[in-house]
Motif scaffolding. Structure first.
Motif, mmCIF file in Angstrom:
data_model
loop_
_atom_site.group_PDB
_atom_site.id
_atom_site.type_symbol
_atom_site.label_atom_id
_atom_site.label_comp_id
_atom_site.label_asym_id
_atom_site.label_seq_id
_atom_site.Cartn_x
_atom_site.Cartn_y
_atom_site.Cartn_z
ATOM 1 N N ALA A 90 13.140 9.058 22.812
ATOM 2 C CA ALA A 90 14.537 8.675 23.001
ATOM 3 C C ALA A 90 15.393 9.915 22.773
ATOM 4 O O ALA A 90 15.795 10.222 21.650
ATOM 5 C CB ALA A 90 14.911 7.554 22.043
ATOM 6 N N THR A 119 19.398 4.462 21.953
ATOM 7 C CA THR A 119 18.191 4.457 21.134
ATOM 8 C C THR A 119 17.744 3.027 20.876
ATOM 9 O O THR A 119 16.571 2.669 21.069
ATOM 10 C CB THR A 119 18.447 5.172 19.800
ATOM 11 O OG1 THR A 119 18.768 6.542 20.036
ATOM 12 C CG2 THR A 119 17.226 5.097 18.892
ATOM 13 N N LEU A 140 12.571 10.243 18.165
ATOM 14 C CA LEU A 140 14.000 10.342 18.421
ATOM 15 C C LEU A 140 14.430 11.803 18.383
ATOM 16 O O LEU A 140 13.976 12.564 17.531
ATOM 17 C CB LEU A 140 14.792 9.572 17.354
ATOM 18 C CG LEU A 140 14.351 8.138 17.045
ATOM 19 C CD1 LEU A 140 15.261 7.540 15.976
ATOM 20 C CD2 LEU A 140 14.337 7.279 18.294
ATOM 21 N N GLN A 164 21.118 7.583 13.911
ATOM 22 C CA GLN A 164 19.741 7.491 14.414
ATOM 23 C C GLN A 164 18.726 7.490 13.277
ATOM 24 O O GLN A 164 17.715 6.790 13.332
ATOM 25 C CB GLN A 164 19.442 8.655 15.352
ATOM 26 C CG GLN A 164 19.998 8.498 16.759
ATOM 27 C CD GLN A 164 19.533 9.631 17.649
ATOM 28 O OE1 GLN A 164 19.751 10.808 17.350
ATOM 29 N NE2 GLN A 164 18.887 9.293 18.742
#
Length: 258
Positions: A90, A119, A140, A164
């Protein structure tokens, strides 16, 4: 030496340029089926063609990853093409500059939608397929800006990148039972089209601030993602890896001088 990625399928959002393209190229080099996702299909196709010209396997997919319907449709297309998903990178993100005094709701929402909502949406859409995989991996692309340091004009970006990591830690607990790991790479100053757009003064100042005295390359982030995606990293989840040439280590510039 990592176990083979042959037969594994990786989805790379924001994969047509910059860090995402570097991630996609590294996975292609190591034998994975690479699904390059971008808003602009022509750009994604060009990136996929580069991987295939080097002997890898890649295909382009178009999606606005902040839009649920487009994400779900993209995931269905990837699964139809490759019969599953093993790894999600992501990576999609933007970093427009706006001071707090002039920032609009639209400015804030655009960054949050692209950087953190995407995300959530891509992880959720890929999750059923990651559960079916031999082992699932989520990586991520966060940033040193927000989780570690700040930068004036990027409060919305910094907030999204810190968010995140909060998402990652709780997601790691939910996904552990399904043998899925989720980790984050935190790039420092990586030489991309976006960074070049900051101008020569910025590039010079950032290079001076990095103890290794060079900017990172997109492949540096690609190899960090490759490690987290590997079979050998099976006991690592909910963690972050800073890849910044040591930029966040010294207290100030003089601290790195000897």
């Amino acid at each position: 030496m990592f176990s083979s990625f042959h037969g594994k399928t990786v989805v790379v959002t924001g994969g047509s340029k910059g860090i995402g393209k570097g991630i996609a190229q590294v996975f292609g080099k190591y034998g994975a089926n690479v699904a390059i996702v971008a808003r602009n299909l022509a750009n994604a196709e060009a990136a996929a063609a580069e991987i295939e010209s080097s002997g890898g396997r890649a295909k382009a997919f178009s999606a606005d990853v902040s839009d649920r319907k487009e994400v779900e449709s993209m995931v269905k297309e990837v699964v139809k093409e490759y019969d599953g998903i093993d790894i999600l990178c992501a990576n999609a993100g933007i970093f427009p500059n706006a001071s707090i005094e002039v920032m609009t709701d639209e400015d804030w929402n655009q960054v949050m939608d692209t950087n953190i909502k995407s995300t959530f949406l891509t992880v959720q859409a890929c999750l059923p397929h990651l559960k079916k995989a031999e082992y699932g991996r989520i990586i991520l692309t966060s940033s040193i800006t927000g989780p570690v340091v700040g930068y004036a004009g990027w409060t919305h970006y910094a907030a999204s990148k810190a968010a995140q990591l909060g998402y990652m830690r709780s997601a790691a607990l939910e996904m552990a039972k399904d043998n899925i790991t989720i980790n984050a790479v935190l790039p420092g100053n990586i030489l991309t089209e976006g960074l070049e757009g900051m101008g020569e003064d910025y590039l010079r100042d950032m290079t001076t601030a990095i103890p290794l005295k060079k900017l990172g390359q997109v492949e540096d982030i690609g190899y960090a993602a490759l490690f987290f995606a590997s079979k050998e990293a099976s006991f690592i989840t909910g963690q972050l890896l800073i890849v910044d040439g040591g930029q966040t280590v010294p207290e100030d510039l003089s601290a790195s001088e000897v």
